[in-house]
Design a protein around this motif. Sequence first.
Motif, mmCIF file in Angstrom:
data_model
loop_
_atom_site.group_PDB
_atom_site.id
_atom_site.type_symbol
_atom_site.label_atom_id
_atom_site.label_comp_id
_atom_site.label_asym_id
_atom_site.label_seq_id
_atom_site.Cartn_x
_atom_site.Cartn_y
_atom_site.Cartn_z
ATOM 1 N N ASP A 1 28.932 29.306 56.353
ATOM 2 C CA ASP A 1 27.672 29.027 55.669
ATOM 3 C C ASP A 1 27.894 28.123 54.462
ATOM 4 O OD1 ASP A 1 24.777 29.590 55.379
ATOM 5 O OD2 ASP A 1 25.408 30.518 53.492
ATOM 6 N N GLY A 2 29.001 28.315 53.753
ATOM 7 C CA GLY A 2 29.250 27.518 52.566
ATOM 8 C C GLY A 2 29.666 26.095 52.866
ATOM 9 N N ILE A 3 30.333 25.861 54.003
ATOM 10 C CA ILE A 3 30.826 24.517 54.320
ATOM 11 C C ILE A 3 29.896 23.789 55.284
ATOM 12 C CG2 ILE A 3 32.737 23.224 55.333
ATOM 13 C CD1 ILE A 3 34.606 25.424 54.397
ATOM 14 N N PHE A 4 29.425 24.503 56.316
ATOM 15 C CA PHE A 4 28.638 23.850 57.359
ATOM 16 C C PHE A 4 27.144 24.167 57.276
ATOM 17 C CE2 PHE A 4 32.873 24.763 59.220
ATOM 18 C CZ PHE A 4 33.339 23.463 59.234
ATOM 19 N N GLY A 5 26.783 25.178 56.500
ATOM 20 C CA GLY A 5 25.375 25.533 56.388
ATOM 21 C C GLY A 5 24.833 26.281 57.586
ATOM 22 N N ARG A 6 25.694 26.818 58.418
ATOM 23 C CA ARG A 6 25.241 27.580 59.580
ATOM 24 C C ARG A 6 26.328 28.569 59.995
ATOM 25 N NH1 ARG A 6 26.706 22.541 61.736
ATOM 26 N NH2 ARG A 6 28.359 22.647 63.322
ATOM 27 N N GLU A 7 25.958 29.508 60.863
ATOM 28 C CA GLU A 7 26.896 30.521 61.333
ATOM 29 C C GLU A 7 27.125 30.356 62.826
ATOM 30 O OE1 GLU A 7 24.942 34.139 60.413
ATOM 31 O OE2 GLU A 7 24.705 33.659 58.299
ATOM 32 N N SER A 8 28.311 30.739 63.263
ATOM 33 C CA SER A 8 28.640 30.608 64.684
ATOM 34 C C SER A 8 29.649 31.679 65.078
ATOM 35 C CB SER A 8 29.213 29.210 64.962
ATOM 36 O OG SER A 8 29.601 29.078 66.312
ATOM 37 N N CYS A 9 29.301 32.508 66.069
ATOM 38 C CA CYS A 9 30.222 33.467 66.691
ATOM 39 C C CYS A 9 30.787 34.472 65.680
ATOM 40 C CB CYS A 9 31.372 32.754 67.387
ATOM 41 S SG CYS A 9 30.862 31.482 68.552
ATOM 42 N N GLY B 1 43.422 25.808 45.998
ATOM 43 C CA GLY B 1 43.388 24.505 45.330
ATOM 44 C C GLY B 1 42.408 24.410 44.194
ATOM 45 N N SER B 2 41.655 25.470 43.880
ATOM 46 C CA SER B 2 40.701 25.382 42.779
ATOM 47 C C SER B 2 41.404 25.380 41.424
ATOM 48 C CB SER B 2 39.690 26.535 42.847
ATOM 49 O OG SER B 2 40.347 27.792 42.705
ATOM 50 N N PHE B 3 42.615 25.957 41.366
ATOM 51 C CA PHE B 3 43.403 25.919 40.140
ATOM 52 C C PHE B 3 44.340 24.730 40.211
ATOM 53 C CE2 PHE B 3 47.497 27.558 38.138
ATOM 54 C CZ PHE B 3 47.180 27.063 36.888
ATOM 55 N N ARG B 4 44.114 23.758 39.328
ATOM 56 C CA ARG B 4 44.940 22.555 39.287
ATOM 57 C C ARG B 4 45.527 22.431 37.888
ATOM 58 N NH1 ARG B 4 40.178 20.945 42.051
ATOM 59 N NH2 ARG B 4 40.552 20.498 44.251
ATOM 60 N N PRO B 5 46.756 22.892 37.688
ATOM 61 C CA PRO B 5 47.336 22.829 36.341
ATOM 62 C C PRO B 5 47.491 21.388 35.880
ATOM 63 C CG PRO B 5 48.991 23.457 37.967
ATOM 64 C CD PRO B 5 47.674 23.479 38.668
ATOM 65 N N THR B 6 47.244 21.187 34.607
ATOM 66 C CA THR B 6 47.385 19.853 34.017
ATOM 67 C C THR B 6 48.531 19.781 33.016
ATOM 68 O OG1 THR B 6 45.749 20.447 32.333
ATOM 69 C CG2 THR B 6 44.936 19.332 34.316
ATOM 70 N N SER B 7 48.956 20.909 32.484
ATOM 71 C CA SER B 7 50.060 20.923 31.521
ATOM 72 C C SER B 7 51.394 20.987 32.257
ATOM 73 C CB SER B 7 49.915 22.116 30.580
ATOM 74 O OG SER B 7 49.845 23.323 31.315
ATOM 75 N N PRO B 8 52.481 20.585 31.620
ATOM 76 C CA PRO B 8 53.810 20.678 32.258
ATOM 77 C C PRO B 8 54.132 22.119 32.666
ATOM 78 C CG PRO B 8 53.910 19.338 30.280
ATOM 79 C CD PRO B 8 52.552 19.964 30.288
ATOM 80 N N ILE B 9 54.982 22.241 33.690
ATOM 81 C CA ILE B 9 55.296 23.552 34.259
ATOM 82 C C ILE B 9 56.795 23.773 34.238
ATOM 83 C CG2 ILE B 9 55.175 25.002 36.325
ATOM 84 C CD1 ILE B 9 52.723 23.397 37.184
ATOM 85 N N VAL B 10 57.213 24.950 33.763
ATOM 86 C CA VAL B 10 58.581 25.430 33.952
ATOM 87 C C VAL B 10 58.501 26.516 35.022
ATOM 88 C CG1 VAL B 10 60.530 26.637 32.928
ATOM 89 C CG2 VAL B 10 59.311 24.898 31.610
ATOM 90 N N GLU C 1 37.281 23.465 48.686
ATOM 91 C CA GLU C 1 37.347 22.975 50.069
ATOM 92 C C GLU C 1 36.318 21.876 50.309
ATOM 93 O OE1 GLU C 1 38.929 22.743 53.859
ATOM 94 O OE2 GLU C 1 39.631 23.930 52.150
ATOM 95 N N TRP C 2 35.134 22.047 49.744
ATOM 96 C CA TRP C 2 34.069 21.059 49.912
ATOM 97 C C TRP C 2 34.477 19.727 49.283
ATOM 98 C CZ3 TRP C 2 29.561 20.963 52.557
ATOM 99 C CH2 TRP C 2 28.626 19.996 52.223
ATOM 100 N N GLN C 3 35.114 19.788 48.109
ATOM 101 C CA GLN C 3 35.508 18.568 47.410
ATOM 102 C C GLN C 3 36.611 17.813 48.123
ATOM 103 O OE1 GLN C 3 36.510 20.123 43.565
ATOM 104 N NE2 GLN C 3 34.367 20.286 42.881
ATOM 105 N N ARG C 4 37.347 18.490 48.987
ATOM 106 C CA ARG C 4 38.430 17.812 49.718
ATOM 107 C C ARG C 4 37.949 17.112 50.980
ATOM 108 N NH1 ARG C 4 41.848 22.284 48.136
ATOM 109 N NH2 ARG C 4 41.320 23.394 50.050
ATOM 110 N N LEU C 5 36.676 17.335 51.357
ATOM 111 C CA LEU C 5 36.157 16.682 52.547
ATOM 112 C C LEU C 5 35.985 15.183 52.308
ATOM 113 C CD1 LEU C 5 33.340 19.215 53.586
ATOM 114 C CD2 LEU C 5 35.564 18.922 54.675
ATOM 115 N N PRO C 6 36.161 14.351 53.346
ATOM 116 C CA PRO C 6 35.867 12.923 53.194
ATOM 117 C C PRO C 6 34.405 12.723 52.770
ATOM 118 C CG PRO C 6 37.042 13.359 55.237
ATOM 119 C CD PRO C 6 36.665 14.688 54.673
#
Length: 670
Positions: free
Chosen positions: A573-581, A383-392, A645-650
Amino acid sequence: MNCTLAPSCRSLSSGTRRWLTRAPMGRLSSEPFWLSEAARARMVVVSGTLSGRPLSSIWIMRMGPIVSKHGDGATFFAAPALLWCRRPKGRGVGMGTAEWGHMSGAQGVVDSLRRAGIPRVFGLPSVENSLLFDAVRRSAIELVLPSREAAAAAMADAHARLTGEVGVCVLSAGPGLLSGLEGLAQARRDSVPLLALVASGPSGGGAFAEPFPEAIAAARHLCKEAIRIESAEEVPLHLSRALRLCREGEPGPVLAEIPREVQLERARLEGTGFRPGPRVLDGGAEAGLKQALSLIEASPRVGLYAGAGAIEAAEEVAELAQRLAAPVATTISGLGLLPFSHPWAVGFGPGPAGSPVAEAAFRDRSLLLAVGCRFSAPATGFGSFRPTSPIVHIDAAPRPLGPDCPPVLSIAAPARLALRYLLDRLAQRDDPQLLQLILQQKRELRRALDERPERDEAVDPIRFFRMLREALAGEDVLVLDCGQHAFYALAAFPAMAPRRWLMPVDFRSAGFAVPAAVAAKLALPENRVVACVGDAGFAVSGFELLTARRCNISPVVVVFADEHLGLVRTAQDGIFGRESCVDLVPVDYEKAAQALGVAYVRARRDAELPGALQRALTLEAPVLLELRVDYRQSPRFLTAALRSEWQRLPRPLMLRLGARMLLRRLLGRR
């Protein structure tokens, strides 16, 4: 119920003829598909042309579902336990068919594969498929025995990706098929033409009856189609259809179930050939391409975005890029469609997850022409690539791109025919400034890779892939497993040829690289094949090095050892700031290589890389190369994907997690 017998029944005895005129039609078949309801109500004996296809001179088979779905002026007549079918005199073999001879169903399967040009099959023998394996062993088709069925499916998948032809694996109905479901799902998500031959037990029960019929039911949902072959005579027809379906439209897996009684049954077989039919543009495609032509002519700055579905049209893509002065970015599966050295090739992208060259070249495009791709999550950097121009969007089976996408013109058409249609009607354009920008960006990327500082405590994955690219030829093969190392390869290993970058993309199953490398080396024995895999991926697939030894081939398997689930660790680590299992048990890879009977090479720091890599690539034996890596710096792809992913969080959750992450950083916790 009485009826008049056909003239060809006159050779029967008077007693048999009297019985036939009174035999109930329901005894003929539970699926008399060639008859209308009225015919089923009136007739026992039927004469007519059936689909314009021939039958053997005389067939005798058990009563039950009628399995012959073709005939030409044939006459059928029923008896309590037998069904006879005779071709009228003077009729030859129908157009496009040929007599194969008298053989068993298992031999017919193998002969079908041979006639279709299949060079090898992958699978493990079982009670259910022993007849198939015996027939393969007696044929010219190479039989590859992996360590598990999941590896057989991965090998067939890799063979198809590498060659563009159908990959074939042989599974047994039950545990074998369940193990292979991972490979079928991966082939479906990545649009790979794969044929799974599933040998089931006797349909009537018994000691070797099908152990778990639910496995086939589950596989049906992962395949384009599941075909059950009911008799030996059907083998050529159904396998021809299965092989065609694998490549028809959007490629994908097809399952062909072959019960044990069909493998045993002997019959005179006739085949129809395995050449695919001609592909043409239908009326809807031509109408869509006319609209696309108008959009392209009205757009001064077009960008080309190509996926694996456009690999067959690589020449047309290159010609269209020159014609429109358009940069060409690709999906991960489409890497190498144009070599990165091509003036208009910008690598994986576009968007912040892709190559910086692609991001710069696509910054001001007024139209995106997408060919043979799906805009899946990995292809767009989640989802980091979000085209803004029309698409064929031109694809064999275009899918809706979602409500947040710009206007889309979707055209269902083969890539090569569609691009040729456009090329015949588009005028030449020039954009020397864009060409200079692409060249400058490539130079800056090369300089940034060359100037990375050397590490003393571990191997830098970026430096490894940079050196590997210099050591391998453009036609050599890189196979990547699911893992963090694959995204470093995206940053530092530009693809120079199509079908030479193999990686599970949309399904991302660990354990793909090692069996895929075996299949790649078998298909291209003169090319060097390097497989890259993490600790976890090697744990589930490392024993396929035994298959490499059995086949007398020498792939190089590189283990990126950090004793963690690296990709999961970075995401946590990038989303929650911690590691698990995410911690793994350390492995002594030198002893593992010794136990597997393969050569062992190790590099623990950057300074050891040149010698270790040279030795691994020059040994004439399977090689296990261990790299002690450090994933401290995330590659572009992961940085962009985690940001998206971070930007999609509530927002409340984002603030809470951000505060928690900051606190843990300040306290020095992980």
